[in-house]
Design a protein around this motif. Sequence first.
Motif, PDB file in Angstrom:
ATOM      1  N   PHE A  70       7.043  -6.648   0.407  1.00 14.90           N
ATOM      2  CA  PHE A  70       7.097  -5.321  -0.190  1.00 14.90           C
ATOM      3  C   PHE A  70       6.874  -5.376  -1.700  1.00 14.90           C
ATOM      4  O   PHE A  70       6.463  -4.383  -2.292  1.00 14.90           O
ATOM      5  CB  PHE A  70       8.413  -4.645   0.173  1.00 14.90           C
ATOM      6  CG  PHE A  70       8.484  -4.306   1.636  1.00 14.90           C
ATOM      7  CD1 PHE A  70       7.820  -3.198   2.127  1.00 14.90           C
ATOM      8  CD2 PHE A  70       9.169  -5.118   2.527  1.00 14.90           C
ATOM      9  CE1 PHE A  70       7.853  -2.889   3.485  1.00 14.90           C
ATOM     10  CE2 PHE A  70       9.203  -4.818   3.882  1.00 14.90           C
ATOM     11  CZ  PHE A  70       8.544  -3.708   4.366  1.00 14.90           C
ATOM     12  N   ILE A  71       7.126  -6.532  -2.309  1.00 14.71           N
ATOM     13  CA  ILE A  71       6.679  -6.729  -3.691  1.00 14.71           C
ATOM     14  C   ILE A  71       5.158  -6.674  -3.719  1.00 14.71           C
ATOM     15  O   ILE A  71       4.545  -6.130  -4.649  1.00 14.71           O
ATOM     16  CB  ILE A  71       7.187  -8.072  -4.250  1.00 14.71           C
ATOM     17  CG1 ILE A  71       8.681  -7.988  -4.543  1.00 14.71           C
ATOM     18  CG2 ILE A  71       6.430  -8.468  -5.512  1.00 14.71           C
ATOM     19  CD1 ILE A  71       9.277  -9.242  -5.118  1.00 14.71           C
ATOM     20  N   PHE A  72       4.528  -7.233  -2.670  1.00 10.75           N
ATOM     21  CA  PHE A  72       3.069  -7.177  -2.556  1.00 10.75           C
ATOM     22  C   PHE A  72       2.609  -5.718  -2.503  1.00 10.75           C
ATOM     23  O   PHE A  72       1.688  -5.314  -3.218  1.00 10.75           O
ATOM     24  CB  PHE A  72       2.612  -7.923  -1.301  1.00 10.75           C
ATOM     25  CG  PHE A  72       1.111  -8.049  -1.169  1.00 10.75           C
ATOM     26  CD1 PHE A  72       0.472  -9.224  -1.512  1.00 10.75           C
ATOM     27  CD2 PHE A  72       0.336  -6.985  -0.719  1.00 10.75           C
ATOM     28  CE1 PHE A  72      -0.921  -9.347  -1.401  1.00 10.75           C
ATOM     29  CE2 PHE A  72      -1.042  -7.084  -0.609  1.00 10.75           C
ATOM     30  CZ  PHE A  72      -1.678  -8.269  -0.951  1.00 10.75           C
ATOM     31  N   LEU A  73       3.246  -4.916  -1.639  1.00 12.62           N
ATOM     32  CA  LEU A  73       2.860  -3.510  -1.513  1.00 12.62           C
ATOM     33  C   LEU A  73       3.056  -2.767  -2.832  1.00 12.62           C
ATOM     34  O   LEU A  73       2.192  -1.992  -3.255  1.00 12.62           O
ATOM     35  CB  LEU A  73       3.677  -2.829  -0.414  1.00 12.62           C
ATOM     36  CG  LEU A  73       3.438  -3.258   1.028  1.00 12.62           C
ATOM     37  CD1 LEU A  73       4.199  -2.340   1.976  1.00 12.62           C
ATOM     38  CD2 LEU A  73       1.962  -3.253   1.369  1.00 12.62           C
ATOM     39  N   PHE A  74       4.186  -2.999  -3.478  1.00 12.52           N
ATOM     40  CA  PHE A  74       4.480  -2.310  -4.730  1.00 12.52           C
ATOM     41  C   PHE A  74       3.480  -2.709  -5.811  1.00 12.52           C
ATOM     42  O   PHE A  74       2.965  -1.871  -6.547  1.00 12.52           O
ATOM     43  CB  PHE A  74       5.914  -2.639  -5.168  1.00 12.52           C
ATOM     44  CG  PHE A  74       6.703  -1.431  -5.575  1.00 12.52           C
ATOM     45  CD1 PHE A  74       6.847  -0.352  -4.724  1.00 12.52           C
ATOM     46  CD2 PHE A  74       7.315  -1.383  -6.820  1.00 12.52           C
ATOM     47  CE1 PHE A  74       7.584   0.763  -5.095  1.00 12.52           C
ATOM     48  CE2 PHE A  74       8.056  -0.274  -7.204  1.00 12.52           C
ATOM     49  CZ  PHE A  74       8.193   0.800  -6.345  1.00 12.52           C
ATOM     50  N   GLY A  75       3.197  -4.022  -5.904  1.00  9.46           N
ATOM     51  CA  GLY A  75       2.234  -4.511  -6.891  1.00  9.46           C
ATOM     52  C   GLY A  75       0.828  -4.020  -6.596  1.00  9.46           C
ATOM     53  O   GLY A  75       0.077  -3.665  -7.508  1.00  9.46           O
ATOM     54  N   PHE A  76       0.475  -3.992  -5.323  1.00 10.22           N
ATOM     55  CA  PHE A  76      -0.835  -3.497  -4.889  1.00 10.22           C
ATOM     56  C   PHE A  76      -0.997  -2.033  -5.311  1.00 10.22           C
ATOM     57  O   PHE A  76      -2.034  -1.637  -5.861  1.00 10.22           O
ATOM     58  CB  PHE A  76      -0.942  -3.637  -3.372  1.00 10.22           C
ATOM     59  CG  PHE A  76      -2.245  -3.161  -2.789  1.00 10.22           C
ATOM     60  CD1 PHE A  76      -3.303  -4.045  -2.624  1.00 10.22           C
ATOM     61  CD2 PHE A  76      -2.406  -1.843  -2.388  1.00 10.22           C
ATOM     62  CE1 PHE A  76      -4.509  -3.621  -2.077  1.00 10.22           C
ATOM     63  CE2 PHE A  76      -3.607  -1.404  -1.848  1.00 10.22           C
ATOM     64  CZ  PHE A  76      -4.663  -2.293  -1.691  1.00 10.22           C
ATOM     65  N   LEU A  77       0.030  -1.235  -5.083  1.00  9.39           N
ATOM     66  CA  LEU A  77      -0.013   0.180  -5.450  1.00  9.39           C
ATOM     67  C   LEU A  77      -0.027   0.364  -6.961  1.00  9.39           C
ATOM     68  O   LEU A  77      -0.625   1.312  -7.482  1.00  9.39           O
ATOM     69  CB  LEU A  77       1.179   0.906  -4.832  1.00  9.39           C
ATOM     70  CG  LEU A  77       1.112   1.051  -3.306  1.00  9.39           C
ATOM     71  CD1 LEU A  77       2.468   1.434  -2.748  1.00  9.39           C
ATOM     72  CD2 LEU A  77       0.059   2.062  -2.908  1.00  9.39           C
ATOM     73  N   PHE A  78       0.626  -0.538  -7.664  1.00 13.24           N
ATOM     74  CA  PHE A  78       0.605  -0.510  -9.123  1.00 13.24           C
ATOM     75  C   PHE A  78      -0.832  -0.680  -9.617  1.00 13.24           C
ATOM     76  O   PHE A  78      -1.314   0.093 -10.460  1.00 13.24           O
ATOM     77  CB  PHE A  78       1.496  -1.625  -9.657  1.00 13.24           C
ATOM     78  CG  PHE A  78       1.553  -1.722 -11.155  1.00 13.24           C
ATOM     79  CD1 PHE A  78       2.041  -0.671 -11.916  1.00 13.24           C
ATOM     80  CD2 PHE A  78       1.141  -2.874 -11.805  1.00 13.24           C
ATOM     81  CE1 PHE A  78       2.112  -0.763 -13.306  1.00 13.24           C
ATOM     82  CE2 PHE A  78       1.197  -2.984 -13.186  1.00 13.24           C
ATOM     83  CZ  PHE A  78       1.690  -1.925 -13.937  1.00 13.24           C
TER      84      PHE A  78
END
Length: 389
Positions: A70-78
């Motif tokens: 979910f860090i991946f998802l958050f960073g991806f969305l960033f």
Amino acid sequence: MEEIVKPVSINERISSIDILRGFALLGIIVVNVLGFNASFFDFGGFYSHLPDAFQVKFYTIFISLTADKFIFLFGFLFGYGIYLQYQKFENLSKDFVGFFSRRMLVLAFFGILHILFLWAGDILFLYSIAGLLMLVFYKLSYRWLIPIAVFFYFFIGIWLTISFWIPLPEAMSSTCTLCLEKAKIIYATGNYKDCFILRLHEYFAFRNINVFYYLPKIIGITLFGFIAARMQLHQKVKANPLKWSIVLVFVAALAVFSYFNYDKIVDSKSPFANAVYMTSYEFMNIFVACSYLLFIIIIASNTYMAKFLRPIALMGRMSLTNYILQSLMLSVIFYGWGYGFFGQTKLTSLLVIAISVYVFQVIVNLIWFKYNKQGPLEKLWRKLSYRNS
């Protein structure tokens, strides 16, 4: 008349991206609740020695399906958001660098306050650094962006490999068993000042992992998101959901295969064992996180599902406020200056707490957006960011 760059209006927002961001917040809290319950001084050690065998097994499965995904998802969305902002400025021939530099400096300020007053596991400060570095890369072609993103994402494997020949700072350990025992007492029973001092010590002990592991990885993920936004991923998924559903099946199959096999290629006797393990672990993270990502975007691209998932989209619309609010609520629940639940050994109870906090936030968001167009921190962030645009 001179064109003025303004924040994105409600009608201009991309619902599938807001929904994905809202789901990412759910993933963030179910992982972070473990961090609030146990110190980073020996996070793995705490959960690997739970008194209940079922809880240990539950932790092993749970953390492998959630941690870093979910860090991946958050960073991806960033990164996705960075491109959408850049595109708006590019179309109006405005100064993107000045605007975005202010935006990232404000985010860094939020991150520092978060670390000082709430939690040592902050990600906002690292995102702000990654965002500022994007100003070096944002005009590059795919030919350069993709290899640079891959380099940063797998930087830890390169670092651990080089450390075999050249003495380098330890990148993967902040373990301090004695500190953990101290943390169990202070975080569970101490006052705010005691927790504040220990939190700064904890963040400092975690510095190498942040600098040599999480920061490079977040830079890589941010670049992945930026590339996906430039390719208009959300539009392509909406235009051809069947095609992307087939892609999802393929990615999910790779995710399942890598999930069960990523550690089997590691030779424990090899001097490069840690490098191989971390590299294969990050490969697994990509496939699992991309499975979550594609699944949610495909569902959210459907008009009827988007309406049904509107409460989740509202969470995503004020993700900064919700992220900070999660930390505030979990601090009150787990630290001694609040209810002092720190150090719980029943992980299923922790999951209930996390989901309850998230549901509470969904209700608060529904009420908030009846009377407001954006979250309070988002409003402040945008006001400071767009000040001179």
